[in-house]
Design a protein around this motif. Structure first.
Motif, PDB file in Angstrom:
ATOM      1  N   GLU A  19      -8.310  40.385 -31.714  1.00 53.22           N
ATOM      2  CA  GLU A  19      -9.668  39.852 -31.870  1.00 53.22           C
ATOM      3  C   GLU A  19     -10.728  40.875 -31.509  1.00 53.22           C
ATOM      4  O   GLU A  19     -11.845  40.846 -32.022  1.00 53.22           O
ATOM      5  CB  GLU A  19      -9.846  38.598 -30.997  1.00 53.22           C
ATOM      6  N   ARG A  20     -10.387  41.799 -30.611  1.00 55.46           N
ATOM      7  CA  ARG A  20     -11.354  42.803 -30.176  1.00 55.46           C
ATOM      8  C   ARG A  20     -11.647  43.839 -31.251  1.00 55.46           C
ATOM      9  O   ARG A  20     -12.539  44.661 -31.099  1.00 55.46           O
ATOM     10  CB  ARG A  20     -10.837  43.502 -28.913  1.00 55.46           C
ATOM     11  N   LEU A  21     -10.907  43.795 -32.358  1.00 55.42           N
ATOM     12  CA  LEU A  21     -11.156  44.712 -33.467  1.00 55.42           C
ATOM     13  C   LEU A  21     -12.222  44.185 -34.414  1.00 55.42           C
ATOM     14  O   LEU A  21     -12.622  44.879 -35.351  1.00 55.42           O
ATOM     15  CB  LEU A  21      -9.865  44.969 -34.245  1.00 55.42           C
ATOM     16  N   GLY A  22     -12.666  42.962 -34.208  1.00 55.53           N
ATOM     17  CA  GLY A  22     -13.706  42.402 -35.048  1.00 55.53           C
ATOM     18  C   GLY A  22     -13.275  42.340 -36.503  1.00 55.53           C
ATOM     19  O   GLY A  22     -12.200  41.853 -36.850  1.00 55.53           O
ATOM     20  N   SER A  23     -14.108  42.882 -37.394  1.00 53.53           N
ATOM     21  CA  SER A  23     -13.849  42.806 -38.831  1.00 53.53           C
ATOM     22  C   SER A  23     -12.649  43.629 -39.267  1.00 53.53           C
ATOM     23  O   SER A  23     -12.199  43.508 -40.409  1.00 53.53           O
ATOM     24  CB  SER A  23     -15.082  43.260 -39.608  1.00 53.53           C
ATOM     25  N   LEU A  24     -12.107  44.465 -38.397  1.00 58.45           N
ATOM     26  CA  LEU A  24     -10.926  45.259 -38.737  1.00 58.45           C
ATOM     27  C   LEU A  24      -9.617  44.574 -38.338  1.00 58.45           C
ATOM     28  O   LEU A  24      -8.541  45.131 -38.533  1.00 58.45           O
ATOM     29  CB  LEU A  24     -11.001  46.635 -38.073  1.00 58.45           C
ATOM     30  N   ALA A  25      -9.704  43.378 -37.781  1.00 60.60           N
ATOM     31  CA  ALA A  25      -8.498  42.670 -37.353  1.00 60.60           C
ATOM     32  C   ALA A  25      -7.561  42.409 -38.533  1.00 60.60           C
ATOM     33  O   ALA A  25      -6.341  42.527 -38.411  1.00 60.60           O
ATOM     34  CB  ALA A  25      -8.865  41.353 -36.670  1.00 60.60           C
ATOM     35  N   GLY A  26      -8.120  42.073 -39.690  1.00 66.59           N
ATOM     36  CA  GLY A  26      -7.296  41.822 -40.867  1.00 66.59           C
ATOM     37  C   GLY A  26      -6.560  43.062 -41.332  1.00 66.59           C
ATOM     38  O   GLY A  26      -5.411  42.984 -41.774  1.00 66.59           O
ATOM     39  N   ARG A  27      -7.233  44.224 -41.239  1.00 69.14           N
ATOM     40  CA  ARG A  27      -6.573  45.478 -41.602  1.00 69.14           C
ATOM     41  C   ARG A  27      -5.392  45.755 -40.686  1.00 69.14           C
ATOM     42  O   ARG A  27      -4.349  46.225 -41.124  1.00 69.14           O
ATOM     43  CB  ARG A  27      -7.560  46.638 -41.510  1.00 69.14           C
ATOM     44  N   ALA A  28      -5.562  45.468 -39.395  1.00 69.62           N
ATOM     45  CA  ALA A  28      -4.468  45.685 -38.453  1.00 69.62           C
ATOM     46  C   ALA A  28      -3.276  44.806 -38.794  1.00 69.62           C
ATOM     47  O   ALA A  28      -2.122  45.240 -38.750  1.00 69.62           O
ATOM     48  CB  ALA A  28      -4.944  45.416 -37.034  1.00 69.62           C
ATOM     49  N   ALA A  29      -3.544  43.555 -39.148  1.00 65.32           N
ATOM     50  CA  ALA A  29      -2.462  42.628 -39.486  1.00 65.32           C
ATOM     51  C   ALA A  29      -1.744  43.045 -40.763  1.00 65.32           C
ATOM     52  O   ALA A  29      -0.542  42.794 -40.927  1.00 65.32           O
ATOM     53  CB  ALA A  29      -3.015  41.214 -39.630  1.00 65.32           C
TER      54      ALA A  29
ATOM     55  N   SER B  25     -12.826  54.030 -37.271  1.00 61.66           N
ATOM     56  CA  SER B  25     -13.891  53.041 -37.417  1.00 61.66           C
ATOM     57  C   SER B  25     -13.818  52.024 -36.289  1.00 61.66           C
ATOM     58  O   SER B  25     -12.924  52.054 -35.435  1.00 61.66           O
ATOM     59  CB  SER B  25     -13.781  52.337 -38.773  1.00 61.66           C
ATOM     60  N   PHE B  26     -14.778  51.111 -36.289  1.00 62.30           N
ATOM     61  CA  PHE B  26     -14.766  49.950 -35.389  1.00 62.30           C
ATOM     62  C   PHE B  26     -15.596  48.860 -36.046  1.00 62.30           C
ATOM     63  O   PHE B  26     -16.432  49.115 -36.923  1.00 62.30           O
ATOM     64  CB  PHE B  26     -15.305  50.294 -33.993  1.00 62.30           C
ATOM     65  N   GLY B  27     -15.338  47.616 -35.642  1.00 63.78           N
ATOM     66  CA  GLY B  27     -15.984  46.470 -36.268  1.00 63.78           C
ATOM     67  C   GLY B  27     -17.470  46.389 -36.006  1.00 63.78           C
ATOM     68  O   GLY B  27     -17.993  46.970 -35.052  1.00 63.78           O
TER      69      GLY B  27
END
Length: 424
Positions: free
Chosen positions: A191-201, A149-151
């Motif tokens: 930050e470049r992951l957009g809405s997926l940044a939280g999932r990465a963290a 996916s992507f943000g």
């Protein structure tokens, strides 16, 4: 993008940019209209989007499923590649402080995982999406459950619709909130992951695969080499170490990434090793003429009108960039709205501007739908535009970088001109 501050004004913010920050030419369609595997698609979204437009016959042939294994060979050799333990660990040549290439740990984590989430940067280009889909197909070949996916905005240009593996794609909200293993691709910062940044963290294990010099150092397992020509180079090496055969479908995504980030093999990052890799991908069944047509040789008529206006507004400053010359232009939202041209169709404009003999640096200021100006920069090698863009809150590479700013274009160019003077 830059965030608002008190009083409604905005200042340059941290914006992690790709060297090819927008997709190549082509009109955008919702990602939900491509058609995913049944278990990944909400039926209301499928019916709302309507049927996916039919690809040209030659591309239907190009991306037809093919699972026959292609032997993986080292460049210049007719023998199969050696076992993983014998593979050199630095395919890209190393960055300023040495590449961060934890191959053994990445392979260990992926072999142990049952379910893997892949994410690339928002507004994916050929390297981001091509690398992600190639790796996703390789992991699926190992029996892993994969989602990619992507943000938002969850859209993709038609110019990248030929890429195999799009059945792996799911909307960002369908990605697990706490993934077992997550892999980010071609993203210099979270930050470049957009809405997926939280999932990465929140991921139990986060693998970062990237080649940007401006990478922020996030992720527990890092496959980061600023000297790699593309993220696709690193993904190819990882696939090889995982022991997955190089099928035509996997090679297609890798070739799109490699061709995109080398400017169709004309940028300074094009090395003998890059051509060796391209040769292996062609041997796996990639048709370069079909890929090139989709990436660079298609555009709606409205784009030509926008391009004509941008070139008519171009300005040449011979004394800028340390006396080596600067050429720049602008494309406001109204310019493209009047021709029905979406923002993400504008990347090719800078490739025309950078041909100027009298200018070492080319710049295109593009206004997005939120009113911010996205500033794409290119140099011919003598000026480090990456350093200049980092100083203005962006990032990228020495010869290709970008930043975002909310100000009048003249003021933006004034600040960039000063930054370029320091970088020249």
């Amino acid at each position: 993008m830059s965030e608002p501050v008190a009083g409604g004004a905005r200042t340059p913010g941290t914006v992690w940019t790709s060297d090819h920050e927008a997709p190549a030419l082509g009109w955008c369609v919702p990602a939900t209209s491509w058609g995913y595997a049944a278990e990944h698609v909400d039926h209301s979204l499928r019916s709302a989007a309507g049927p996916a437009p039919r690809l040209p016959d030659e591309l239907n042939v190009l991306v037809a499923p093919e699972r026959a294994a292609v032997p993986i060979r080292r460049a210049g050799s007719r023998e199969p590649a050696p076992p993983v333990a014998a593979v050199p660990s630095v395919p890209g040549g190393g960055g300023t402080d040495g590449p961060e290439l934890d191959w053994d740990r990445a392979v260990e984590v992926l072999h142990a995982a049952e379910e893997i989430v892949l994410a690339c940067h928002i507004a994916p280009d050929g390297d981001a999406l091509g690398s992600m889909l190639a790796l996703g197909q390789a992991l699926r070949g190992l029996g892993k459950r994969c989602r990619a996916s992507f943000g938002e905005p969850f859209t993709i240009p038609v110019s990248l619709r030929f890429l195999p593996g799009q059945e792996l794609l799911v909307e960002p909200f369908r990605v697990a909130e706490r993934p077992e293993v997550m892999i980010t691709l071609d993203a210099a910062g979270v930050e470049r992951l957009g809405s997926l940044a939280g999932r990465a963290a929140a991921a139990s294990a986060l693998i970062v695969i990237d080649h940007h010099a401006s990478n922020t150092g996030f992720g527990a397992v890092r496959l980061v080499d600023p000297d790699a020509a593309a993220t696709a180079v690193l993904v190819d090496e990882l696939i090889r170490r995982l022991g997955v055969p190089l099928t035509r479908d996997i090679a297609q995504g890798l070739y799109a990434g490699l061709a995109s980030d080398t400017g169709s093999f004309k940028y300074p990052c094009t090395t003998p090793q890059v051509h060796d890799l391209a040769g292996r991908l062609l041997a796996a069944g990639v048709r370069p003429e079909a890929v090139s047509r989709e990436l660079w040789d298609r555009a709606p008529f409205g784009y030509l009108m926008v391009l004509a206006g941008a070139l008519a507004r171009a300005r040449l400053e011979r004394d800028a960039a340390g006396g080596m010359g600067l050429v720049w232009t602008t494309i406001g939202r109204a310019d493209r709205d009047s021709r029905g041209v979406p923002y993400d169709q504008l990347e090719g404009v800078i490739d025309q501007l950078r041909r100027t003999d009298e200018a070492e640096v080319a710049v295109v200021c593009k206004q997005n739908d939120q009113g911010d100006w996205y500033v794409s920069t290119r140099s011919k090698g003598q000026v480090d535009v990456g350093r200049a863009c980092v100083a203005l809150g962006g990032g990228g590479h020495r010869t290709a970088a970008a930043f975002t700013m909310h100000a009048e274009p003249a003021a933006i160019i004034d600040r960039l001109r000063n930054a370029l003077r320091e970088a020249a």
